[in-house]
Design a protein around this motif. Structure first.
Motif, PDB file in Angstrom:
ATOM      1  N   GLU A  13       0.825  -1.209   0.000  1.00 46.24           N
ATOM      2  CA  GLU A  13       0.000   0.000   0.000  1.00 46.24           C
ATOM      3  C   GLU A  13       0.860   1.259   0.000  1.00 46.24           C
ATOM      4  O   GLU A  13       1.798   1.387   0.776  1.00 46.24           O
ATOM      5  N   GLY A  14       0.561   2.152  -0.932  1.00 49.06           N
ATOM      6  CA  GLY A  14       1.267   3.420  -1.037  1.00 49.06           C
ATOM      7  C   GLY A  14       2.568   3.356  -1.819  1.00 49.06           C
ATOM      8  O   GLY A  14       3.237   4.364  -1.977  1.00 49.06           O
ATOM      9  N   SER A  15       2.943   2.176  -2.295  1.00 51.70           N
ATOM     10  CA  SER A  15       4.202   2.035  -3.032  1.00 51.70           C
ATOM     11  C   SER A  15       3.935   1.780  -4.510  1.00 51.70           C
ATOM     12  O   SER A  15       2.944   1.170  -4.877  1.00 51.70           O
ATOM     13  N   LYS A  16       4.857   2.257  -5.333  1.00 52.18           N
ATOM     14  CA  LYS A  16       4.782   1.994  -6.769  1.00 52.18           C
ATOM     15  C   LYS A  16       5.837   0.963  -7.189  1.00 52.18           C
ATOM     16  O   LYS A  16       5.925   0.602  -8.347  1.00 52.18           O
ATOM     17  N   GLU A  17       6.663   0.513  -6.219  1.00 54.35           N
ATOM     18  CA  GLU A  17       7.745  -0.417  -6.530  1.00 54.35           C
ATOM     19  C   GLU A  17       7.728  -1.677  -5.675  1.00 54.35           C
ATOM     20  O   GLU A  17       8.179  -2.725  -6.124  1.00 54.35           O
TER      21      GLU A  17
END
Length: 97
Positions: A13-17
């Motif tokens: 959650e909240g990460s793009k990686e």
């Protein structure tokens, strides 16, 4: 009784990686969260041991928010892991025993 596992690639959650794999044993609904493929491989082996190592099917899915570069990274790492396992065992994964 067929032994089926579901493996779902999800984003932290909240990460793009950062990603993880949610592994579900469909026989008894146990769920394990794996932060990488090494953890996933170990967990599949542990859960599969309850069935004598006989897993009939692994169903792969991904969440809609998993970007293509992350999928590419996972595919590359899975391919590398597959080659390592095949070299260790001397058998192609997916071959009939």
């Amino acid at each position: 009784m067929a032994v089926i596992f579901e493996s779902t690639i999800k984003m932290v959650e909240g990460s793009k990686e950062d990603w993880f794999i949610e592994l579900k044993d469909c026989v008894d609904d146990r769920v394990a969260i794996c932060a990488n493929l090494a953890e996933y491989s170990k967990k599949v082996e542990e859960l599969g041991a309850d069935y004598g190592g006989n897993i009939d099917e692994v169903i792969w899915m991904k969440s809609d928010d998993v970007p293509l570069p992350v999928m590419d990274e996972i595919r590359f790492d899975m391919s590398k892991l597959q080659r390592e396992i095949e070299e260790e065992t001397g058998k192609k994964i997916g071959e009939e025993v």
